[in-house]
Design an enzyme around this catalytic site. Sequence first.
Site, PDB file in Angstrom:
ATOM      1  CG  HIS A  10      -1.640 -23.261  43.147  1.00 53.00           C
ATOM      2  ND1 HIS A  10      -2.060 -23.807  43.964  1.00 53.00           N
ATOM      3  CD2 HIS A  10      -1.288 -23.904  41.672  1.00 53.00           C
ATOM      4  CE1 HIS A  10      -2.175 -25.440  43.792  1.00 53.00           C
ATOM      5  NE2 HIS A  10      -1.727 -25.229  42.282  1.00 53.00           N
ATOM      6  CG  HIS A  24      -8.321 -23.246  50.748  1.00 50.95           C
ATOM      7  ND1 HIS A  24      -9.061 -23.998  50.019  1.00 50.95           N
ATOM      8  CD2 HIS A  24      -6.720 -24.431  50.253  1.00 50.95           C
ATOM      9  CE1 HIS A  24      -8.414 -25.492  48.902  1.00 50.95           C
ATOM     10  NE2 HIS A  24      -7.108 -24.767  49.253  1.00 50.95           N
ATOM     11  CG  ASP A  36       0.869 -22.344  50.986  1.00 50.48           C
ATOM     12  OD1 ASP A  36      -0.168 -22.269  49.906  1.00 50.48           O
ATOM     13  OD2 ASP A  36       1.823 -23.949  50.644  1.00 50.48           O
TER      14      ASP A  36
HETATM   15  C1  SDX Z   1      -3.177 -23.065  47.506  1.00 46.83           C
HETATM   16  O1  SDX Z   1      -7.025 -25.298  45.439  1.00 46.83           O
HETATM   17  C2  SDX Z   1      -5.889 -25.139  46.011  1.00 46.83           C
HETATM   18  O2  SDX Z   1      -7.004 -26.916  46.987  1.00 46.83           O
HETATM   19  C3  SDX Z   1      -4.723 -24.573  46.647  1.00 46.83           C
HETATM   20  C4  SDX Z   1      -3.752 -25.797  47.438  1.00 46.83           C
HETATM   21  C5  SDX Z   1      -3.954 -27.176  47.179  1.00 46.83           C
HETATM   22  O3  SDX Z   1      -3.401 -27.891  47.745  1.00 46.83           O
HETATM   23  O4  SDX Z   1      -3.264 -27.300  45.796  1.00 46.83           O
HETATM   24  O5  SDX Z   1      -4.745 -25.897  48.727  1.00 46.83           O
HETATM   25  C6  SDX Z   1      -2.710 -24.731  48.013  1.00 46.83           C
HETATM   26  O6  SDX Z   1      -2.806 -22.978  46.148  1.00 46.83           O
HETATM   27  C7  SDX Z   1      -3.611 -22.911  48.996  1.00 46.83           C
HETATM   28  C8  SDX Z   1      -3.855 -21.252  48.728  1.00 46.83           C
HETATM   29  C9  SDX Z   1      -2.206 -20.327  48.438  1.00 46.83           C
HETATM   30  N1  SDX Z   1      -2.281 -19.296  48.035  1.00 46.83           N
HETATM   31  C10 SDX Z   1      -3.141 -17.924  49.077  1.00 46.83           C
HETATM   32  O7  SDX Z   1      -2.403 -18.514  49.985  1.00 46.83           O
HETATM   33  C11 SDX Z   1      -2.677 -16.577  48.569  1.00 46.83           C
HETATM   34  C12 SDX Z   1      -3.757 -15.948  49.239  1.00 46.83           C
HETATM   35  N2  SDX Z   1      -5.027 -16.264  49.127  1.00 46.83           N
HETATM   36  C13 SDX Z   1      -6.118 -15.922  48.479  1.00 46.83           C
HETATM   37  O8  SDX Z   1      -5.144 -15.520  46.583  1.00 46.83           O
HETATM   38  C14 SDX Z   1      -7.163 -16.396  48.224  1.00 46.83           C
HETATM   39  O9  SDX Z   1      -7.366 -16.420  49.356  1.00 46.83           O
HETATM   40  C15 SDX Z   1      -7.531 -17.835  47.387  1.00 46.83           C
HETATM   41  C16 SDX Z   1      -6.810 -17.772  46.021  1.00 46.83           C
HETATM   42  C17 SDX Z   1      -6.213 -19.126  48.090  1.00 46.83           C
HETATM   43  C18 SDX Z   1      -8.916 -18.157  46.816  1.00 46.83           C
HETATM   44  O10 SDX Z   1      -9.752 -17.466  46.552  1.00 46.83           O
HETATM   45  P1  SDX Z   1     -10.679 -17.596  45.902  1.00 46.83           P
HETATM   46  O11 SDX Z   1     -11.833 -18.693  46.823  1.00 46.83           O
HETATM   47  O12 SDX Z   1     -10.635 -16.836  44.525  1.00 46.83           O
HETATM   48  O13 SDX Z   1     -11.599 -15.925  46.584  1.00 46.83           O
HETATM   49  P2  SDX Z   1     -11.886 -14.699  46.289  1.00 46.83           P
HETATM   50  O14 SDX Z   1     -10.505 -14.103  45.955  1.00 46.83           O
HETATM   51  O15 SDX Z   1     -12.906 -14.524  45.792  1.00 46.83           O
HETATM   52  O16 SDX Z   1     -11.838 -14.204  48.233  1.00 46.83           O
HETATM   53  C19 SDX Z   1     -13.433 -14.328  48.618  1.00 46.83           C
HETATM   54  C20 SDX Z   1     -13.220 -12.398  49.749  1.00 46.83           C
HETATM   55  C21 SDX Z   1     -12.729 -11.427  48.795  1.00 46.83           C
HETATM   56  O17 SDX Z   1     -12.578 -10.561  49.987  1.00 46.83           O
HETATM   57  P3  SDX Z   1     -14.506  -9.458  48.826  1.00 46.83           P
HETATM   58  O18 SDX Z   1     -13.509  -8.704  48.066  1.00 46.83           O
HETATM   59  O19 SDX Z   1     -15.544 -10.237  48.776  1.00 46.83           O
HETATM   60  O20 SDX Z   1     -14.686  -8.096  50.145  1.00 46.83           O
HETATM   61  O21 SDX Z   1     -12.344 -13.151  50.346  1.00 46.83           O
HETATM   62  C22 SDX Z   1     -10.928 -11.989  51.041  1.00 46.83           C
HETATM   63  C23 SDX Z   1     -10.928 -11.518  48.901  1.00 46.83           C
HETATM   64  O22 SDX Z   1     -10.617 -10.070  48.907  1.00 46.83           O
HETATM   65  N3  SDX Z   1      -9.736 -12.632  50.858  1.00 46.83           N
HETATM   66  C24 SDX Z   1      -8.820 -12.552  51.350  1.00 46.83           C
HETATM   67  C25 SDX Z   1      -7.877 -13.836  51.513  1.00 46.83           C
HETATM   68  N4  SDX Z   1      -8.177 -14.273  50.470  1.00 46.83           N
HETATM   69  C26 SDX Z   1      -9.509 -14.002  49.961  1.00 46.83           C
HETATM   70  N5  SDX Z   1      -8.639 -11.050  51.959  1.00 46.83           N
HETATM   71  C27 SDX Z   1      -6.933 -11.083  52.321  1.00 46.83           C
HETATM   72  N6  SDX Z   1      -5.708 -11.974  52.082  1.00 46.83           N
HETATM   73  C28 SDX Z   1      -6.423 -12.975  51.512  1.00 46.83           C
HETATM   74  N7  SDX Z   1      -5.472 -13.998  52.191  1.00 46.83           N
END
Ligand code: SDX
Length: 360
Positions: free
Chosen positions: A213, A252, A303
């Site tokens: 996050h 996201h 971010d």
């Molecule tokens: C913010 O919610 C909000 O609105 C948040 C925010 C706000 O304004 O408050 O927008 C601010 O927090 C932005 C997000 C910042 N976080 C990151 O950048 C951390 C990296 N991102 C991930 O951890 C992830 O994308 C999330 C947590 C942000 C969202 O994840 P989800 O919706 O729970 O999806 P998931 O983790 O289940 O991923 C789905 C697939 C997976 O692949 P499979 O296991 O199905 O093969 O996508 C892949 C994930 O591995 N994936 C990624 C990835 N994000 C998702 N693979 C590599 N790198 C990534 N960053």
Amino acid sequence: MEQGAIEVPKGLDKVIVDKTSIASTDNEGHLIYRGYRAVDLAEKCSFEKTAYLVTYGRMPDGSELKEFSDFLASNSEVDDNTEKIMQLMPRGTKVIDLIRSVVSLMPLRERSDDKVLLEIAAKIPRISSDGYRIINGMQVLKDLNATYAERFYYLLTGSDDKESARYFEKLLILYMEHEFNASTFALRVTASTLADPRASVTSALAAIKGPLHGGANAEVLNYMLRMKSADEAVKFVDDKLAKKEKIMGFGHRIYKKLDPRAQFVKAQLKELARIKNSEGLYEVSTALEKEMWDRKQIPANLDFYAAIYMYLLGIDESFYTPIFAASRSFGWAAHYLEQVSDNKLIRPDSKYVGPEGLSP
Ligand code: SDX
């Protein structure tokens, strides 16, 4: 499990848990605050005007905006006791941990919930700056009589450059609010117990720290500064994906094609990179974004470009999550007020999968 209970996806993915009139995404995928597109507010409005809109649900008139801006300015300093608490923090304390600790203890005037929430929000820039400087054995900065963004930018960098402060202000507006994100939902759960505003903001400050996050932006800079070419960016992505590791700044829960905030900051970053003679860093960042999309169809989130943008504005990465928290504290204020205005304790059910019938 109670009769009539419904099972939902883990992480409450795509689960609507309540109504809100604060923010949403419109039918073109744009983030809107109280009906206005966030990117339009960033382009055309001040931070103070946007913060009033988010908090109170409508645009202020001239006198309301002046009163609101004066309130933030006159409540932005911390008292001597709070400074003493910051002096007790051990070296190496993360600024976001210091903010959470200080907010949970600092004296606040007894008044209406909105004013308590806004007083907390008003103080976060000073707590961020003094906390960082005290932890690092530096002199704290005097106050600067300026707008919220100019003053915050000065407290972070020591610079009173208005052009940089205006770039900073646009980013602050985009960080202000985003529906039921994790830290906001943590605040709403706490508020639903009728805990006070300070306790609820403390919950949000704890939640925002996580790298999934609010902690992502600082992690982005760590890897971006190691890359000197587009080829290195492609290799970085390949290596991380091969190891099934997540790349901070991408993906996201809501935005599956693009994060409109990220695209706005990307366009601003292109200008900023030219002004700061850092076009190379911009090219590497766009190459990494393209590789992530080509390989996994995962978009850059706010971010990703925000981290590089703040770096070019001369802001230390220690402040990246605190900056997110400082701006989001106005979104948290709005959500606290909305939650308590039509409250029901947030207490979900669970499906028990453990053992039964055991005896000690
Ligand atoms: C913010 O919610 C909000 O609105 C948040 C925010 C706000 O304004 O408050 O927008 C601010 O927090 C932005 C997000 C910042 N976080 C990151 O950048 C951390 C990296 N991102 C991930 O951890 C992830 O994308 C999330 C947590 C942000 C969202 O994840 P989800 O919706 O729970 O999806 P998931 O983790 O289940 O991923 C789905 C697939 C997976 O692949 P499979 O296991 O199905 O093969 O996508 C892949 C994930 O591995 N994936 C990624 C990835 N994000 C998702 N693979 C590599 N790198 C990534 N960053």
